[in-house]
Design an enzyme around this catalytic site. Structure first.
Site, short mmCIF file in Angstrom:
data_model
loop_
_atom_site.label_atom_id
_atom_site.label_comp_id
_atom_site.label_asym_id
_atom_site.label_seq_id
_atom_site.Cartn_x
_atom_site.Cartn_y
_atom_site.Cartn_z
N CYS A 73 7.86 -8.14 -2.58
CA CYS A 73 6.88 -7.39 -3.37
C CYS A 73 7.22 -7.49 -4.86
O CYS A 73 7.07 -8.55 -5.44
CB CYS A 73 6.76 -5.96 -2.86
SG CYS A 73 5.25 -5.13 -3.41
N GLU A 77 10.33 -6.10 6.13
CA GLU A 77 11.23 -5.07 6.64
C GLU A 77 10.51 -3.91 7.32
O GLU A 77 11.15 -3.05 7.94
CB GLU A 77 12.11 -4.55 5.50
CG GLU A 77 11.42 -3.66 4.48
CD GLU A 77 10.65 -4.37 3.39
OE1 GLU A 77 10.35 -3.71 2.38
OE2 GLU A 77 10.34 -5.58 3.52
N HIS A 100 5.80 -6.96 3.10
CA HIS A 100 7.08 -6.32 3.43
C HIS A 100 7.55 -6.72 4.83
O HIS A 100 7.16 -6.10 5.82
CB HIS A 100 6.94 -4.79 3.34
CG HIS A 100 6.78 -4.29 1.95
ND1 HIS A 100 7.86 -4.01 1.14
CD2 HIS A 100 5.67 -4.06 1.21
CE1 HIS A 100 7.42 -3.61 -0.04
NE2 HIS A 100 6.10 -3.62 -0.02
#
Length: 188
Positions: free
Chosen positions: A76, A165, A163
């Site tokens: 990001c 994660e 993202h």
């Protein structure tokens, strides 16, 4: 070990936990940590530049993106900082949203090994890379963002707008594992 530079994003601890889940140790450090301090630790095999709310408070990451000898993954804001470091352009997204986005992989590469050509990812599109820097190539796009992922053509430097994660991102752990493989980790 992977060093995670904390740019103040809400998911920085998710990056740490996701790496732990796949068996990779990591350490979260302030984004003001000097590159020399990171690279002097011989246990460090790679660097992740986390997301965050403010480019102005993450300028040290530009120096790291330009000068690190280690593999880098920008997530990001980290992705946007890599673009700025190498002369790309970052600006407001046309469709400012924070939601699940279908990502289309344009080019086979180390980061997307064993990942389908299309997958859903959790993405923040407030700002985005508008122009890829010279020496980089686009790896993936979405219907609302032309640069969901990019890679330096000759260095192990990657950036993703989404993202990996976050649990909502399909194959996110696989993408993180692929980055760790670039850093020299082996998985069974």
């Amino acid at each position: 070990m992977i060093v995670i530079l904390d740019n103040g994003g809400q998911y920085v601890h998710r990056i740490h936990r996701s790496l732990k889940y796949i068996g990779v140790s990591s350490k979260i450090v302030p984004n003001t940590t000097p590159l020399e301090e990171i690279e002097s630790n011989k246990e460090v095999k790679g660097i992740i530049l986390s997301g965050g709310p403010d480019i102005e408070k993450a300028k040290n990451c530009i120096d790291i993106a330009l000068n690190a000898k280690l593999p880098i993954l920008g997530i990001c804001l980290g992705h946007q900082l890599i673009a700025l470091a190498y002369g790309g352009e970052v600006g407001r997204a046309e469709a400012e949203e924070y939601a699940l986005t279908k990502v289309y992989v344009d080019k086979e590469n180390d980061l997307f090994k064993n990942v389908p050509r299309e997958f859903n990812a959790w993405a923040s599109h407030k700002d985005e890379v508008k122009k890829v820097p010279e020496g980089f190539e686009i790896l993936a796009h979405s219907d609302i963002c032309q640069v969901e992922a990019m890679k330096h053509k000759t260095k192990p430097i990657y950036g993703v707008q989404f993202h990996p994660e976050v649990a909502h991102t399909e194959y996110g752990n696989e993408i993180l594992k692929n980055f760790c493989k670039v850093c020299g980790y082996k998985f069974e």
